[in-house]
Design a protein around this motif. Structure first.
Motif, PDB file in Angstrom:
ATOM      1  N   ARG B  21      19.566  -6.992  24.986  1.00 43.43           N
ATOM      2  CA  ARG B  21      20.322  -6.559  26.171  1.00 43.43           C
ATOM      3  C   ARG B  21      21.451  -7.536  26.500  1.00 43.43           C
ATOM      4  O   ARG B  21      21.699  -7.826  27.650  1.00 43.43           O
ATOM      5  CB  ARG B  21      19.392  -6.430  27.380  1.00 43.43           C
ATOM      6  CG  ARG B  21      18.230  -5.507  27.129  1.00 43.43           C
ATOM      7  CD  ARG B  21      18.177  -4.364  28.123  1.00 43.43           C
ATOM      8  NE  ARG B  21      17.160  -3.398  27.719  1.00 43.43           N
ATOM      9  CZ  ARG B  21      15.875  -3.544  27.997  1.00 43.43           C
ATOM     10  NH1 ARG B  21      15.465  -4.557  28.713  1.00 43.43           N
ATOM     11  NH2 ARG B  21      15.005  -2.644  27.579  1.00 43.43           N
ATOM     12  N   TYR B  22      22.111  -8.068  25.467  1.00 46.84           N
ATOM     13  CA  TYR B  22      23.235  -8.962  25.700  1.00 46.84           C
ATOM     14  C   TYR B  22      24.328  -8.251  26.476  1.00 46.84           C
ATOM     15  O   TYR B  22      24.825  -8.732  27.472  1.00 46.84           O
ATOM     16  CB  TYR B  22      23.822  -9.420  24.362  1.00 46.84           C
ATOM     17  CG  TYR B  22      23.203 -10.656  23.811  1.00 46.84           C
ATOM     18  CD1 TYR B  22      23.163 -11.822  24.572  1.00 46.84           C
ATOM     19  CD2 TYR B  22      22.676 -10.672  22.527  1.00 46.84           C
ATOM     20  CE1 TYR B  22      22.595 -12.964  24.058  1.00 46.84           C
ATOM     21  CE2 TYR B  22      22.113 -11.822  22.008  1.00 46.84           C
ATOM     22  CZ  TYR B  22      22.066 -12.960  22.778  1.00 46.84           C
ATOM     23  OH  TYR B  22      21.533 -14.089  22.263  1.00 46.84           O
ATOM     24  N   ALA B  23      24.713  -7.105  25.963  1.00 53.35           N
ATOM     25  CA  ALA B  23      25.866  -6.431  26.547  1.00 53.35           C
ATOM     26  C   ALA B  23      25.456  -5.526  27.706  1.00 53.35           C
ATOM     27  O   ALA B  23      26.078  -5.545  28.765  1.00 53.35           O
ATOM     28  CB  ALA B  23      26.587  -5.625  25.477  1.00 53.35           C
ATOM     29  N   ALA B  64      35.107  -2.193  29.163  1.00 54.06           N
ATOM     30  CA  ALA B  64      35.186  -2.171  27.701  1.00 54.06           C
ATOM     31  C   ALA B  64      35.482  -3.567  27.175  1.00 54.06           C
ATOM     32  O   ALA B  64      34.869  -4.028  26.212  1.00 54.06           O
ATOM     33  CB  ALA B  64      36.274  -1.207  27.246  1.00 54.06           C
ATOM     34  N   MET B  65      36.392  -4.284  27.860  1.00 54.60           N
ATOM     35  CA  MET B  65      36.769  -5.621  27.416  1.00 54.60           C
ATOM     36  C   MET B  65      35.587  -6.584  27.473  1.00 54.60           C
ATOM     37  O   MET B  65      35.482  -7.490  26.665  1.00 54.60           O
ATOM     38  CB  MET B  65      37.889  -6.172  28.308  1.00 54.60           C
ATOM     39  CG  MET B  65      39.236  -5.548  28.072  1.00 54.60           C
ATOM     40  SD  MET B  65      39.755  -5.661  26.372  1.00 54.60           S
ATOM     41  CE  MET B  65      39.352  -4.067  25.757  1.00 54.60           C
ATOM     42  N   SER B  66      34.716  -6.398  28.476  1.00 52.82           N
ATOM     43  CA  SER B  66      33.611  -7.349  28.577  1.00 52.82           C
ATOM     44  C   SER B  66      32.464  -7.003  27.642  1.00 52.82           C
ATOM     45  O   SER B  66      31.645  -7.853  27.335  1.00 52.82           O
ATOM     46  CB  SER B  66      33.118  -7.441  30.020  1.00 52.82           C
ATOM     47  OG  SER B  66      32.763  -6.161  30.463  1.00 52.82           O
ATOM     48  N   GLY B  67      32.411  -5.770  27.164  1.00 50.69           N
ATOM     49  CA  GLY B  67      31.272  -5.393  26.339  1.00 50.69           C
ATOM     50  C   GLY B  67      31.531  -5.258  24.852  1.00 50.69           C
ATOM     51  O   GLY B  67      30.667  -5.554  24.035  1.00 50.69           O
ATOM     52  N   LEU B  68      32.739  -4.833  24.489  1.00 50.41           N
ATOM     53  CA  LEU B  68      32.956  -4.434  23.097  1.00 50.41           C
ATOM     54  C   LEU B  68      33.132  -5.590  22.123  1.00 50.41           C
ATOM     55  O   LEU B  68      33.008  -5.408  20.917  1.00 50.41           O
ATOM     56  CB  LEU B  68      34.176  -3.504  22.990  1.00 50.41           C
ATOM     57  CG  LEU B  68      34.022  -2.149  23.645  1.00 50.41           C
ATOM     58  CD1 LEU B  68      35.208  -1.267  23.329  1.00 50.41           C
ATOM     59  CD2 LEU B  68      32.751  -1.458  23.207  1.00 50.41           C
ATOM     60  N   SER B  69      33.415  -6.793  22.626  1.00 45.16           N
ATOM     61  CA  SER B  69      33.649  -7.889  21.682  1.00 45.16           C
ATOM     62  C   SER B  69      32.333  -8.413  21.128  1.00 45.16           C
ATOM     63  O   SER B  69      32.298  -9.079  20.108  1.00 45.16           O
ATOM     64  CB  SER B  69      34.404  -9.022  22.362  1.00 45.16           C
ATOM     65  OG  SER B  69      33.602  -9.594  23.355  1.00 45.16           O
ATOM     66  N   ARG B  70      31.236  -8.103  21.807  1.00 43.03           N
ATOM     67  CA  ARG B  70      29.925  -8.637  21.476  1.00 43.03           C
ATOM     68  C   ARG B  70      29.536  -8.435  20.001  1.00 43.03           C
ATOM     69  O   ARG B  70      28.997  -9.331  19.364  1.00 43.03           O
ATOM     70  CB  ARG B  70      28.919  -7.958  22.411  1.00 43.03           C
ATOM     71  CG  ARG B  70      27.578  -8.595  22.527  1.00 43.03           C
ATOM     72  CD  ARG B  70      27.613  -9.983  23.070  1.00 43.03           C
ATOM     73  NE  ARG B  70      26.701 -10.784  22.283  1.00 43.03           N
ATOM     74  CZ  ARG B  70      26.662 -12.099  22.296  1.00 43.03           C
ATOM     75  NH1 ARG B  70      27.469 -12.760  23.081  1.00 43.03           N
ATOM     76  NH2 ARG B  70      25.828 -12.749  21.550  1.00 43.03           N
ATOM     77  N   THR B  71      29.795  -7.235  19.470  1.00 48.28           N
ATOM     78  CA  THR B  71      29.286  -6.879  18.140  1.00 48.28           C
ATOM     79  C   THR B  71      29.657  -7.899  17.071  1.00 48.28           C
ATOM     80  O   THR B  71      28.810  -8.295  16.290  1.00 48.28           O
ATOM     81  CB  THR B  71      29.830  -5.517  17.685  1.00 48.28           C
ATOM     82  OG1 THR B  71      31.206  -5.460  17.980  1.00 48.28           O
ATOM     83  CG2 THR B  71      29.099  -4.387  18.349  1.00 48.28           C
ATOM     84  N   PHE B 102      31.876   2.968  19.904  1.00 44.71           N
ATOM     85  CA  PHE B 102      32.292   4.227  20.513  1.00 44.71           C
ATOM     86  C   PHE B 102      31.192   4.770  21.425  1.00 44.71           C
ATOM     87  O   PHE B 102      31.443   5.127  22.572  1.00 44.71           O
ATOM     88  CB  PHE B 102      32.653   5.263  19.441  1.00 44.71           C
ATOM     89  CG  PHE B 102      32.872   6.638  20.002  1.00 44.71           C
ATOM     90  CD1 PHE B 102      33.931   6.896  20.857  1.00 44.71           C
ATOM     91  CD2 PHE B 102      31.973   7.660  19.723  1.00 44.71           C
ATOM     92  CE1 PHE B 102      34.113   8.146  21.411  1.00 44.71           C
ATOM     93  CE2 PHE B 102      32.148   8.916  20.276  1.00 44.71           C
ATOM     94  CZ  PHE B 102      33.223   9.165  21.119  1.00 44.71           C
ATOM     95  N   ILE B 103      29.945   4.783  20.912  1.00 40.95           N
ATOM     96  CA  ILE B 103      28.837   5.314  21.727  1.00 40.95           C
ATOM     97  C   ILE B 103      28.663   4.468  22.987  1.00 40.95           C
ATOM     98  O   ILE B 103      28.485   4.983  24.092  1.00 40.95           O
ATOM     99  CB  ILE B 103      27.536   5.342  20.901  1.00 40.95           C
ATOM    100  CG1 ILE B 103      27.779   6.138  19.633  1.00 40.95           C
ATOM    101  CG2 ILE B 103      26.360   5.844  21.744  1.00 40.95           C
ATOM    102  CD1 ILE B 103      26.979   7.341  19.403  1.00 40.95           C
ATOM    103  N   LEU B 104      28.754   3.130  22.812  1.00 42.76           N
ATOM    104  CA  LEU B 104      28.572   2.233  23.958  1.00 42.76           C
ATOM    105  C   LEU B 104      29.615   2.518  25.037  1.00 42.76           C
ATOM    106  O   LEU B 104      29.271   2.727  26.210  1.00 42.76           O
ATOM    107  CB  LEU B 104      28.674   0.781  23.490  1.00 42.76           C
ATOM    108  CG  LEU B 104      28.456  -0.296  24.543  1.00 42.76           C
ATOM    109  CD1 LEU B 104      27.001  -0.308  24.986  1.00 42.76           C
ATOM    110  CD2 LEU B 104      28.835  -1.673  24.022  1.00 42.76           C
ATOM    111  N   ILE B 105      30.878   2.572  24.645  1.00 41.04           N
ATOM    112  CA  ILE B 105      31.930   2.755  25.648  1.00 41.04           C
ATOM    113  C   ILE B 105      31.929   4.179  26.193  1.00 41.04           C
ATOM    114  O   ILE B 105      32.253   4.420  27.360  1.00 41.04           O
ATOM    115  CB  ILE B 105      33.322   2.347  25.091  1.00 41.04           C
ATOM    116  CG1 ILE B 105      34.365   2.244  26.213  1.00 41.04           C
ATOM    117  CG2 ILE B 105      33.818   3.301  24.038  1.00 41.04           C
ATOM    118  CD1 ILE B 105      34.092   1.161  27.179  1.00 41.04           C
TER     119      ILE B 105
END
Lengths: 213, 222, 237
Positions: B21-23, B64-71, B102-105
């Motif tokens: 549950r990081y993101a 999106a900016m705070s979550g998508l870089s995680r991967t 894509f699914i996450l955002i």
């Protein structure tokens, strides 16, 4: 039996304007063990990464051929297994799940299941296979890396510091594997350990290369 | 083969996120925070529909900016990128992560959009077909550009702050078009009036994914 | 750049500056050195001789930087990265100049320094892209990695730029000649009523500023190469 040859042709790596090594040229054939030695920071790991095809050299080429057929990126993945301190397993997954993931991506069939079990037993982590990797000691992680690298029976096994973090039992398991690999494929490893170097047919001392020119 | 590996990478990404549950937790808190700031600042005023369409996309962009870089940052930080690099080709890695992003955002934008519709009374969508299609295509565009940018910043030193700085100029045509389409849906435009917007959004995603596939190998194998 | 070309460019640009600033603007031009007075623009029209060519050179610098980025990725020769960053540095400078000359003109013609006209917005985004490019470069220590990642970024930025051409006119109405909503319709900027002699000075300026860009670029790339060499030598010793 597949005949495998790894050739390194005038590999040079320049990192941040510093020449790490220059014009590394050699070739290893089936049934041989090749060792790279050199002091810390001499670029052993970098050279191994280049030979595995995961890092591009500044100049020169690496070529891998199986049965006299040259294998090009990305088809060489099935032929290489790497154990390296720079290669880690997923911490939030158990050992079994990590190996399952690798198996699926490599597209291995169910016959690999019993082999996975054998490997886990061979390296003495079978009882811990359900534990998440984050709870593993560094020695256990190293053993798991061996299982992961050997899962697809690679004709070319590349080891970076083979014995690091391992206890006597682990070292013995690794030595057995190195011995086996030498007979049925190609073994390539980087070490400064004198006991490990006994396995090598050819030793390349990276210090003797023209550095800093 | 590529599809298969991409699928397994996607599944791995998904389970990993579910366990760590990081993101997700951070993202949901982020959405709650930004939405409540919006609500507080609106108070009893009634802002125009245009402003509300804009703020909706501000919330989505920064989430999106705070979550998508995680991967990619997670792979690089934990030293698992080398594992992946030895397992499969870069196209599979990119595709797997793109689908995951894509699914996450997409899920996130839907949550934000529903919360927005429920909480802000002044924001009333008249043409729902335009609204939801914009959310879907907007998420696709956001994911397509952010995935390659995340791969870039995973290799840089200052990861956190760099992402929005790099993403903003590239995502601007997408965001402006999304805001425009959202305005149309609020104004009660006919579906056919927003066709041009959808064309822009679709071609943006296609151009981004194609370019990324061409250059991803350079970033990944560096 | 050859010496004779440098001298020629200096004379060329000096001539353009003199012509652009000093040629009188009269209602009915009688000789070749008189510009016609354009109603609504008056003396402010002189700016077109400087503002448009600078904007053009900004775009040239941007495209050159992107081309060298692509070449770097193909050849992995660090010299291409030096060229790419030299061009981007000049592009940033030209971009600031284009923004400033544009803003001043906008103040006197449209009433305020900034109007969010499509072209103003585009140049603003170009500024943002240049800014992001240099921020990214400063965040990476290793030379080859910096070169690779910034090349990839400039390609990504390059492919988004055409979208602005479609997006901008739909979002905002334009004030520049040639924009949507302008009474002259969809004509490009150059169709805009200019007398022959003014047009000649304008094109001469376009060529002049392009050559000036290449001159500055050749100076910049030479200093960059020397700087890199010095850094290399001090690190060895």
């Amino acid at each position: 039996m597949k005949m495998l040859t790894l050739k390194s042709d005038h590999i040079t790596k320049i990192y941040n304007r510093k020449t790490i090594f220059k014009n590394v040229t050699f070739s290893v054939n089936e049934g041989n063990a090749f060792a790279i030695t050199g002091k810390n920071g001499s670029g052993k790991s970098t050279l191994l990464k280049i030979l595995c095809g995961v890092l591009s050299p500044s100049s020169g080429t690496v070529s891998l051929s199986v049965n006299d057929q040259q294998v090009l990126y990305p088809e060489y993945y099935p032929h290489i297994g790497l154990v390296s301190p720079y290669l880690n397993m997923y911490e939030e997954f158990s050992a079994e799940e990590n190996l399952q993931f690798i198996k699926k991506i490599r597209g291995l069939d169910s016959s690999a299941d019993s082999f996975t079990e054998e490997l886990l037993k061979e390296f003495g982590i079978y009882d811990h296979r359900k534990k998440e990797v984050r709870n593993y000691s560094s020695g256990m992680k190293q053993r798991l890396k061996y299982c992961a690298a050997l899962l697809h029976n690679p004709p070319l096994l590349v080891l970076d510091e083979p014995a690091s973090n391992l206890d006597e039992y682990g070292i013995e398991a690794v030595r057995n594997r190195m011995h086996l690999q030498k007979q049925k494929g190609v073994l390539l490893f980087a070490t400064n350990d004198k006991d490990d170097l006994r396995f090598a047919d050819t030793i390349l001392d990276i210090r003797q290369l023209n550095i800093g020119e | 083969m590529i599809l298969q590996s991409s699928y397994h990478i996607f599944v791995k990404e998904f389970i990993s996120e579910f366990r760590t549950r990081y993101a997700l937790n951070a993202l949901l808190m982020f959405v709650v925070t930004t939405l409540s700031i919006n609500l507080f600042s609106i108070g009893h005023d009634s802002p125009t529909q245009e402003i509300l369409s804009g703020t909706l996309w501000i919330v989505i962009f920064f989430s999106a900016m705070s979550g998508l870089s995680r991967t990619f940052v997670a792979e690089e930080e934990r030293g698992t990128s080398l594992t992946l690099r030895l397992l499969t080709d870069s196209t599979s890695v990119y595709t797997g992560k793109l689908i995951y992003n894509f699914i996450l955002i997409f899920v996130l934008s839907i949550i934000i959009a529903i919360a927005y519709l429920l909480l802000i009374k002044e924001f009333s969508v008249k043409t729902y077909s335009i609204f939801w299609l914009t959310i879907i295509l907007g998420s696709a565009g956001l994911a397509s550009a952010s995935t390659i940018l995340a791969a870039i910043i995973a290799k840089a030193n200052t990861k956190g702050t760099l992402f929005p700085v790099l993403a903003f100029p590239i995502l601007l045509p997408l965001l402006l078009t999304c805001i425009n389409a959202t305005k149309l849906s609020v104004d009660g435009a006919f579906f056919s009036e927003a066709i041009k917007e959808f064309q822009i959004l679709i071609s943006f995603a296609i151009v981004m994914v194609t370019t990324s596939l061409l250059v991803f190998d350079f970033v990944w194998k560096d | 750049m050859k010496t004779w070309l440098k001298i020629a460019v200096s004379i060329w640009i000096t001539g353009i500056i003199i012509a652009g600033i000093s040629f009188p603007m009269v209602r009915v031009p009688e000789t070749w050195w008189q510009f016609p007075l354009i109603p609504g623009l008056e003396e402010k029209a002189r700016n077109i001789i400087f503002h448009v060519p600078i904007s053009w050179a900004t775009v040239v610098a941007f495209v050159m930087s992107m081309i060298y980025g692509v070449l770097y990725l193909r050849k992995k020769d660090i010299d291409y990265d030096l060229r790419s960053v030299s061009s981007a540095g000049l592009g940033l400078l030209l971009c600031v100049l284009a923004t400033l000359t544009g803003a001043i003109w906008a103040k006197f013609n449209w009433g305020s320094f900034w109007n969010w006209d499509p072209r103003q917005t585009s140049i603003f985004i170009l500024l943002l892209i240049y800014g992001a490019y240099f921020v990214l470069r400063s965040a990476i220590d290793e030379e080859e990695r910096r070169a690779t990642l910034s090349s990839v970024y400039s390609i990504l930025a390059g492919v988004t730029v055409p979208f602005f051409i479609f997006v901008m006119p739909r979002i905002m109405s334009g004030l520049h000649p040639g924009s949507l909503g302008d009474e002259q319709g969809n004509l490009p900027v150059l169709e805009f009523k200019m007398a022959t002699n003014m047009l000649i000075v304008f094109f001469a300026s376009l060529i002049g500023f392009t050559l000036l860009y290449f001159w500055m670029y050749s100076l910049k790339i030479r200093t960059m190469r020397i700087e890199r060499q010095i850094q290399h030598e001090t690190e060895i010793n």
